[in-house]
Design a protein around this motif. Structure first.
Motif, mmCIF file in Angstrom:
data_model
loop_
_atom_site.group_PDB
_atom_site.id
_atom_site.type_symbol
_atom_site.label_atom_id
_atom_site.label_comp_id
_atom_site.label_asym_id
_atom_site.label_seq_id
_atom_site.Cartn_x
_atom_site.Cartn_y
_atom_site.Cartn_z
ATOM 1 N N LEU A 108 0.844 -1.096 -0.014
ATOM 2 C CA LEU A 108 0.089 0.000 -0.084
ATOM 3 C C LEU A 108 0.746 1.143 0.042
ATOM 4 O O LEU A 108 0.551 2.358 -0.868
ATOM 5 C CB LEU A 108 -0.966 -0.288 1.142
ATOM 6 C CG LEU A 108 -1.916 1.218 1.371
ATOM 7 C CD1 LEU A 108 -2.671 1.209 0.200
ATOM 8 C CD2 LEU A 108 -2.929 1.034 2.552
ATOM 9 N N LEU B 216 -5.818 -0.337 -1.314
ATOM 10 C CA LEU B 216 -4.945 -1.174 -2.458
ATOM 11 C C LEU B 216 -5.867 -1.678 -3.709
ATOM 12 O O LEU B 216 -5.381 -1.570 -4.695
ATOM 13 C CB LEU B 216 -4.537 -2.437 -1.788
ATOM 14 C CG LEU B 216 -3.325 -3.139 -2.498
ATOM 15 C CD1 LEU B 216 -2.211 -1.986 -2.625
ATOM 16 C CD2 LEU B 216 -3.021 -4.334 -1.734
ATOM 17 N N LYS B 217 -6.926 -2.033 -3.518
ATOM 18 C CA LYS B 217 -7.854 -2.519 -4.654
ATOM 19 C C LYS B 217 -8.175 -1.218 -5.437
ATOM 20 O O LYS B 217 -8.001 -1.201 -6.772
ATOM 21 C CB LYS B 217 -9.211 -2.995 -4.147
ATOM 22 C CG LYS B 217 -10.276 -3.333 -5.369
ATOM 23 C CD LYS B 217 -11.314 -3.952 -4.759
ATOM 24 C CE LYS B 217 -12.380 -4.559 -5.693
ATOM 25 N NZ LYS B 217 -13.588 -4.765 -5.517
ATOM 26 N N ASN C 264 -14.662 1.050 5.588
ATOM 27 C CA ASN C 264 -15.311 0.805 4.222
ATOM 28 C C ASN C 264 -15.579 2.120 3.550
ATOM 29 O O ASN C 264 -15.463 3.175 4.356
ATOM 30 C CB ASN C 264 -16.346 -0.254 4.119
ATOM 31 C CG ASN C 264 -17.378 0.274 5.027
ATOM 32 O OD1 ASN C 264 -17.821 1.458 5.097
ATOM 33 N ND2 ASN C 264 -17.608 -0.848 5.884
ATOM 34 N N PRO D 196 -7.447 -2.762 8.672
ATOM 35 C CA PRO D 196 -7.046 -3.826 7.708
ATOM 36 C C PRO D 196 -8.119 -3.640 6.509
ATOM 37 O O PRO D 196 -7.436 -3.850 5.108
ATOM 38 C CB PRO D 196 -6.960 -5.192 8.152
ATOM 39 C CG PRO D 196 -6.736 -4.885 9.663
ATOM 40 C CD PRO D 196 -7.292 -3.473 9.816
ATOM 41 N N ASN D 197 -9.224 -3.553 6.747
ATOM 42 C CA ASN D 197 -10.311 -3.603 5.838
ATOM 43 C C ASN D 197 -10.056 -2.291 4.794
ATOM 44 O O ASN D 197 -10.159 -2.424 3.563
ATOM 45 C CB ASN D 197 -11.807 -3.694 6.219
ATOM 46 C CG ASN D 197 -12.086 -4.741 6.748
ATOM 47 O OD1 ASN D 197 -11.501 -5.789 6.517
ATOM 48 N ND2 ASN D 197 -12.939 -4.879 7.692
ATOM 49 N N GLN E 191 -7.494 -0.690 4.132
ATOM 50 C CA GLN E 191 -6.147 -0.904 3.533
ATOM 51 C C GLN E 191 -6.351 -1.667 2.097
ATOM 52 O O GLN E 191 -5.989 -1.292 1.320
ATOM 53 C CB GLN E 191 -5.089 -1.607 4.387
ATOM 54 C CG GLN E 191 -4.544 -0.653 5.489
ATOM 55 C CD GLN E 191 -3.441 -1.248 6.201
ATOM 56 O OE1 GLN E 191 -2.445 -1.854 5.745
ATOM 57 N NE2 GLN E 191 -3.567 -1.517 7.523
ATOM 58 N N GLN E 192 -7.150 -2.766 2.352
ATOM 59 C CA GLN E 192 -7.417 -3.438 1.414
ATOM 60 C C GLN E 192 -8.477 -2.606 0.257
ATOM 61 O O GLN E 192 -8.218 -2.837 -1.150
ATOM 62 C CB GLN E 192 -8.306 -4.761 1.623
ATOM 63 C CG GLN E 192 -7.462 -5.788 2.410
ATOM 64 C CD GLN E 192 -6.445 -6.436 1.641
ATOM 65 O OE1 GLN E 192 -6.653 -6.635 0.659
ATOM 66 N NE2 GLN E 192 -5.089 -6.622 2.313
ATOM 67 N N SER F 23 -4.259 -0.304 -7.076
ATOM 68 C CA SER F 23 -3.557 -1.058 -7.715
ATOM 69 C C SER F 23 -3.520 -0.903 -9.315
ATOM 70 O O SER F 23 -2.478 -1.288 -10.170
ATOM 71 C CB SER F 23 -3.989 -2.630 -7.347
ATOM 72 O OG SER F 23 -5.373 -2.727 -7.945
#
Length: 341
Positions: free
Chosen positions: A153, A203-204, A272, A196-197, A199-200, A207
């Protein structure tokens, strides 16, 4: 036997079934924002607010102390600024203010570490001069070159930052809000303040904007910070910015109405995209007091309350269902009596 009652009973049961289905269709809820003022008054005491003011003073953080004092005034807590006037005057003296500002700004600019407003300002300033993003890419490149585990990230957001810096210059500042949001988010990631959520999600979204795997492959032949920066530009795809741009602009709005330092603190409550939207709304309403509200109330301040949606359709549907039910009961009773005689 009155056989005419059978069709009447069937018709009543069909109407009842239709009424129940209609009622369920209109039995819906609205997700409403919580009443933050009521939550504060019922869940937070004046002593708790006063204690946080004292802790901020002990921590040499007059800005937080002022924030809690303003929060007390907003929600009507019986706390007088006079009680802390002497301590704040000492902390906000020209000498102490200059010392804090210079030290923290320098640390933030050079190392990207930021615990105060001045430190954050230094870190963000370094990003806008591309120094911070290239520094972060260089650090991650060094980890990768030694066989270590990188933070994808941070690599991705730093790479996006390099591309946005060039775009900001070319567009005469038009992409500044996006750049500010990306830099703030990257700083939050560096300091471990993102869930963590979230961050995901980031990153999505990023990317496709910055191919960090292609970047790492390209850096195999690079041995300088300048080379790393050039490799980052090649891995940047501005055409894929749409999703990340929306997120970055919301983060930047939160930063603008409070401060970058406060934004770093409040982003830790986001899991989120919906959380981020509600956090933005809370920040736009309460500004610099948002940090204090979230410290006292936690994520409930950006949660939702389910309220049954009241509508004419719901009332009519309920009435028709009730009439159909009564009709069915009466028809069934009238239909069964002749059978027993």
């Amino acid at each position: 036997m009155n056989y005419w009652r059978l069709p009447l009973l069937l018709a009543s049961l069909l109407l009842l079934a239709g009424g129940i289905k209609s009622l369920l269709d209109y039995w819906q809820y609205d997700e409403l924002a919580p009443d933050v003022a009521q939550l504060m008054l019922h869940q937070v005491t004046a002593d708790e607010v006063r204690q946080n003011i004292r802790e901020a003073i002990v921590a040499d953080n007059p800005s937080d102390a002022r924030m809690y004092l303003n929060l007390a005034q907003t929600f009507g807590y019986p706390i007088s600024p006079v009680e802390f006037q002497a301590d704040l005057a000492r902390l906000e003296s020209p000498l102490n203010t200059a010392r804090r500002t210079v030290n923290d700004f320098t640390t933030g600019f050079v190392a990207g570490d930021a615990a105060s407003g001045a430190g954050v300002a230094g870190a963000i300033a370094s990003d806008f001069t591309v120094v911070g993003d290239v520094r972060d890419l260089w650090e991650q490149y060094q980890i990768h070159a030694k066989g270590g585990t990188i933070n994808p990230l941070i690599v991705t957001l730093a790479g996006v930052g390099v591309g946005l810096t060039a775009a900001t210059v070319a567009s005469v500042g038009a992409t500044t809000p996006v750049k500010g949001g990306v830099s703030t988010t990257k700083l939050a990631a560096r300091s471990g303040r993102l869930t963590p959520n979230f961050q995901q999600l980031l990153l999505k979204q990023s990317s496709d904007v910055f191919n960090y795997k292609a970047f790492l492959l390209a850096t195999r032949t690079e041995r300088s910070m300048d080379g790393v920066g050039k490799a980052a530009v090649k891995a940047y795809n501005p055409q894929a910015m749409r999703a990340l741009q929306g997120t970055a602009e919301r983060v930047n709005n939160i930063r603008k109405v409070s401060s970058t330092a406060d934004a770093l603190h409040v982003l830790k409550y986001v899991d989120n995209a919906d959380d981020l939207v509600r956090l933005e709304k809370l920040s736009l309403k309460y500004g610099t007091e948002t940090k204090g509200i979230l410290k006292f109330l936690g994520k409930s301040a950006i949660g939702t309350v389910r309220v049954l949606r009241k509508s004419v359709e719901l009332l009519v549907s309920g009435l028709l269902t009730l009439i159909s039910f009564i009709s069915s009961v009466l028809s069934l009773a009238g239909f069964r009596r002749p059978l027993s005689s």
